[in-house]
Write a protein that holds these residues in place. Sequence first.
Motif, PDB file in Angstrom:
ATOM      1  N   ILE A  39     -11.986  -3.947 108.617  1.00  0.00           N
ATOM      2  CA  ILE A  39     -12.125  -2.463 109.187  1.00  0.00           C
ATOM      3  C   ILE A  39     -12.630  -1.564 108.332  1.00  0.00           C
ATOM      4  O   ILE A  39     -12.701  -0.241 108.569  1.00  0.00           O
ATOM      5  CB  ILE A  39     -10.538  -2.101 109.593  1.00  0.00           C
ATOM      6  N   VAL A  40     -13.260  -2.103 107.014  1.00  0.00           N
ATOM      7  CA  VAL A  40     -14.034  -1.132 106.553  1.00  0.00           C
ATOM      8  C   VAL A  40     -15.350  -0.656 107.281  1.00  0.00           C
ATOM      9  O   VAL A  40     -16.076  -1.455 107.899  1.00  0.00           O
ATOM     10  CB  VAL A  40     -14.741  -1.769 105.225  1.00  0.00           C
ATOM     11  N   VAL A  66      -8.613  -4.230 104.842  1.00  0.00           N
ATOM     12  CA  VAL A  66      -8.723  -5.738 105.599  1.00  0.00           C
ATOM     13  C   VAL A  66      -7.500  -5.453 106.608  1.00  0.00           C
ATOM     14  O   VAL A  66      -6.243  -5.317 105.845  1.00  0.00           O
ATOM     15  CB  VAL A  66      -8.534  -6.839 104.687  1.00  0.00           C
ATOM     16  N   ARG A  67      -7.679  -5.528 107.870  1.00  0.00           N
ATOM     17  CA  ARG A  67      -6.482  -5.657 108.583  1.00  0.00           C
ATOM     18  C   ARG A  67      -5.704  -6.534 108.478  1.00  0.00           C
ATOM     19  O   ARG A  67      -5.602  -7.668 108.191  1.00  0.00           O
ATOM     20  CB  ARG A  67      -7.153  -5.741 110.303  1.00  0.00           C
ATOM     21  N   ASP A  68      -4.067  -5.992 108.399  1.00  0.00           N
ATOM     22  CA  ASP A  68      -3.016  -6.922 108.411  1.00  0.00           C
ATOM     23  C   ASP A  68      -2.998  -7.615 106.965  1.00  0.00           C
ATOM     24  O   ASP A  68      -2.563  -8.800 106.829  1.00  0.00           O
ATOM     25  CB  ASP A  68      -2.998  -8.104 109.239  1.00  0.00           C
ATOM     26  N   ASP A  69      -3.594  -6.952 105.809  1.00  0.00           N
ATOM     27  CA  ASP A  69      -3.452  -7.469 104.493  1.00  0.00           C
ATOM     28  C   ASP A  69      -3.418  -6.339 103.545  1.00  0.00           C
ATOM     29  O   ASP A  69      -2.781  -5.580 103.686  1.00  0.00           O
ATOM     30  CB  ASP A  69      -4.797  -8.359 104.438  1.00  0.00           C
ATOM     31  N   LEU A  70      -4.552  -6.142 102.690  1.00  0.00           N
ATOM     32  CA  LEU A  70      -4.633  -5.183 101.834  1.00  0.00           C
ATOM     33  C   LEU A  70      -5.627  -4.097 102.153  1.00  0.00           C
ATOM     34  O   LEU A  70      -6.738  -4.309 102.362  1.00  0.00           O
ATOM     35  CB  LEU A  70      -4.992  -5.666 100.178  1.00  0.00           C
ATOM     36  N   GLY A 119      -2.756   3.142  99.099  1.00  0.00           N
ATOM     37  CA  GLY A 119      -2.945   1.616  99.297  1.00  0.00           C
ATOM     38  C   GLY A 119      -1.957   1.150 100.399  1.00  0.00           C
ATOM     39  O   GLY A 119      -0.673   1.970 100.323  1.00  0.00           O
ATOM     40  N   THR A 120      -2.317   0.122 101.284  1.00  0.00           N
ATOM     41  CA  THR A 120      -1.082  -0.330 102.215  1.00  0.00           C
ATOM     42  C   THR A 120      -1.256  -2.087 101.830  1.00  0.00           C
ATOM     43  O   THR A 120      -2.300  -2.428 101.552  1.00  0.00           O
ATOM     44  CB  THR A 120      -1.074   0.182 103.288  1.00  0.00           C
ATOM     45  N   LYS A 121      -0.169  -2.678 101.841  1.00  0.00           N
ATOM     46  CA  LYS A 121       0.188  -4.060 101.888  1.00  0.00           C
ATOM     47  C   LYS A 121       1.043  -4.589 103.256  1.00  0.00           C
ATOM     48  O   LYS A 121       2.059  -3.816 103.444  1.00  0.00           O
ATOM     49  CB  LYS A 121       0.548  -4.202 100.583  1.00  0.00           C
ATOM     50  N   THR A 122       0.331  -5.540 103.742  1.00  0.00           N
ATOM     51  CA  THR A 122       0.861  -5.995 104.984  1.00  0.00           C
ATOM     52  C   THR A 122       1.747  -7.581 104.748  1.00  0.00           C
ATOM     53  O   THR A 122       0.695  -8.232 104.017  1.00  0.00           O
ATOM     54  CB  THR A 122       0.080  -6.134 106.138  1.00  0.00           C
ATOM     55  N   VAL A 123       2.920  -7.529 104.966  1.00  0.00           N
ATOM     56  CA  VAL A 123       3.669  -8.837 104.749  1.00  0.00           C
ATOM     57  C   VAL A 123       4.367  -9.183 105.837  1.00  0.00           C
ATOM     58  O   VAL A 123       4.877  -8.335 106.958  1.00  0.00           O
ATOM     59  CB  VAL A 123       4.538  -8.787 103.466  1.00  0.00           C
ATOM     60  N   ALA A 124       4.164 -10.467 106.261  1.00  0.00           N
ATOM     61  CA  ALA A 124       5.096 -11.301 107.498  1.00  0.00           C
ATOM     62  C   ALA A 124       6.479 -11.288 107.183  1.00  0.00           C
ATOM     63  O   ALA A 124       6.666 -12.114 106.026  1.00  0.00           O
ATOM     64  CB  ALA A 124       4.355 -12.636 107.945  1.00  0.00           C
ATOM     65  N   ARG A 168       4.566  -3.444 106.842  1.00  0.00           N
ATOM     66  CA  ARG A 168       3.481  -2.930 106.137  1.00  0.00           C
ATOM     67  C   ARG A 168       4.092  -1.716 105.259  1.00  0.00           C
ATOM     68  O   ARG A 168       4.712  -0.654 105.773  1.00  0.00           O
ATOM     69  CB  ARG A 168       2.249  -2.219 106.906  1.00  0.00           C
ATOM     70  N   LEU A 169       3.777  -1.922 104.077  1.00  0.00           N
ATOM     71  CA  LEU A 169       4.349  -0.634 102.742  1.00  0.00           C
ATOM     72  C   LEU A 169       3.029   0.067 102.459  1.00  0.00           C
ATOM     73  O   LEU A 169       2.013  -0.492 101.935  1.00  0.00           O
ATOM     74  CB  LEU A 169       5.016  -1.209 101.862  1.00  0.00           C
ATOM     75  N   GLY A 170       2.941   1.308 102.317  1.00  0.00           N
ATOM     76  CA  GLY A 170       1.979   2.224 101.597  1.00  0.00           C
ATOM     77  C   GLY A 170       2.501   3.224 100.729  1.00  0.00           C
ATOM     78  O   GLY A 170       3.740   3.724 100.800  1.00  0.00           O
ATOM     79  N   ALA A 171       1.555   3.746  99.765  1.00  0.00           N
ATOM     80  CA  ALA A 171       1.987   4.790  98.974  1.00  0.00           C
ATOM     81  C   ALA A 171       0.753   5.465  98.638  1.00  0.00           C
ATOM     82  O   ALA A 171      -0.503   4.829  98.366  1.00  0.00           O
ATOM     83  CB  ALA A 171       2.719   4.305  97.773  1.00  0.00           C
TER      84      ALA A 171
END
Length: 700
Positions: free
Chosen positions: A42-43, A571-575, A607-612, A620-623
């Motif tokens: 998604i860049v 990257v969607r659903d990742d970092l 930044g955000t990080k998605t975990v299953a 999805r957590l971000g700060a």
Amino acid sequence: MKSAYQNRAAMGRVSLGASLLALAFASSAQAQTTESDDADIIVTARATTATKTDTPILRIPQSIEVVTLEQVQDLGALSIREALKYTAGVYNASDDLRGDFNNIRGFQSVLYVDGLKRNYGFVYLPRVDVNSMERIEVLVGPASVLYGSGSASGLTNMQSKRPRFEFGGTASVSYGTHDRKEAVVDLTGPLSDTLAVRLVGLVRDSDSRMDYIPNDRILVQPAITWKPSDRTDITAIGLYQRDKNPPNYNVLPLVASLYALPGMRVPDSRMLGEPSIMKGTKENKSITLLASHEFSDMFSFRSATRYTKADTDQAEVYLNPSATGNPLNPFIDTNGNGIFEPGETMVPRNLFAIGIKYKIFNTDNNLGVKFDTGPISHQFLAGVDYSHFRQVSGQAFISGVAPIDIYNPVYGTVAPPVYTFFNTQILKQTGFYAQDQIDFGDTASLVVGIRRDRYTKQDAGLPKEVTKKTTKRAGLTVNVTPTLAPFVSYSESFLPISGLNQFGDTYQPLFGKQKEIGLKWQPFQTTLLRVSYYDLKEDKSLRVDPSNPLRSIQIGSTKSEGVEFQANHNVRDDLSITAAFSYATSRLSDQDYQRDAVPKYLASMFGTKTVALSDDVTLRLGAGVRYQGRMTSGNPAVFRVVTPSYTLVDAMAAFEYKNWTLQFNAINLLDDLYYPSCSHFGSCANGEPRTVQGTLTYRF
């Protein structure tokens, strides 16, 4: 003011952020392979604002940043201003319901929607709603060759949501700080193989950070697209928006804010105007027609046209701490002994009210031609644009209405405004432009352009003003490798200023020019980095009148020079990581010190990080952390105020279950006390407190 320990801690948080960014990129690079699924990227690697053509960002010889809808949602941005707070070189003062005011490289940016100008100087229109936009492109630096009216800093172009030929959409409800209640629906889909529609609707009922001030909105944005063939695309976008949001900013005296003694600071939320007078009803109706047609692989045509009709009714009573002539003593001398005494807590106020009716017509039409001359490829663009702006206004401005006790306010002491100044202003601008994008194979690309504008301004009872201006642009990008592209450019700007301030003043057009050199690097499809150096100058620039802080005058020029860095990994659903840094000096032509209210340093990272968590549930957590360096105001030889630097933390958490998403966003998570800017005239703008918003969304 911040202690030395607080300042060290702030810089430490920024340093920690930079370290985390480096580690994130390193781990991401190790995890990536040479191939990547485009659906997960998604860049945004292409943009249309810089050249009015679909061009890879690596081949654009100018700084441009793209903020996608996904990024806006992750940030929990409630306005365009908030959506850009992690963009290099962009900074803002405190949130202001009167409009979207974002500054780039020391100058205020001009807002465009779908490539057509929206803001005309001192114009009060409803703020653009982030829910109606697909993406935001920030073109940094002068861009008048293609757009005519643009500031030296560049322009912010927002692209409206358009119909899609696949059924989908979202419906959401949210609740947050200031009793903010909002419902949004966004639906799109095909009616046939050639017709698609989209509808965005929004209702908001909310208070604001200032007592007695609402922040309500109703918005309806329907759109229809007709695509009879792959070569033809015609889209019509309607808009109805009605806001009820009077000015919500406080101008607090220095002695009651930055320099306040214990127990003497005024709360940010305190109303120091008049609840019965403060109003800000704005209604905006527009229709936009966007068309493109490819006659062949060689010839193409694009057109954008919009008609806007808007009404604004605004009134405010606000503090005027500078009226006493002593920035450290804004209080009225009720005892008449020339000595400030503890019982003297009354501060002077002013009243400003304006009722305006706007009619705006914009159109931009261009013809593109692609051809080769031997091994060299050309993408030639020639176009004409025209704008007609008309406003009919009535104003009331009274200096020295009933003062108020800022520690124990009593309302109802000011009479309603009586309009005594009426004016009709008409602005017309016609521009002819030409641009050639020249590609030397995979080695280099050159962009050259020229434009001629004719601008007229007519105020009732005054002679017509006519200005003719030619602006130029040239830029070269060298493709050292397929992923590394240094660039150099020169560009100019031309900005007529429409509307009137509270004194009935009008202004002459501004002229800007910039030299820039930079480097863009896209090591992966998911990662884009930019570093650039610029030298920017604007003639006839606006500055605060030394004898009246409420007034702007045009004297001399302003020069801004600096370095910027921007990195995006998404990257969607990742970092996903966005990082920015800028250093800039900005000075008026007759001064050897930093311009008022312009920070030298800006830094940020989000930044955000998605975990299953399971097969159906993801988290999805971000700060984010934002740092703004200190700012100064005033002549060091006379009296100078230093606005302390500050560091703010934002955070988000989102749970996704099948088609449902529950997301929480916090802006200024730690509820830090800060001041966006303070003036040597004796006042500070108040910072925004912690804002928390929870949103439940269903995806169709």
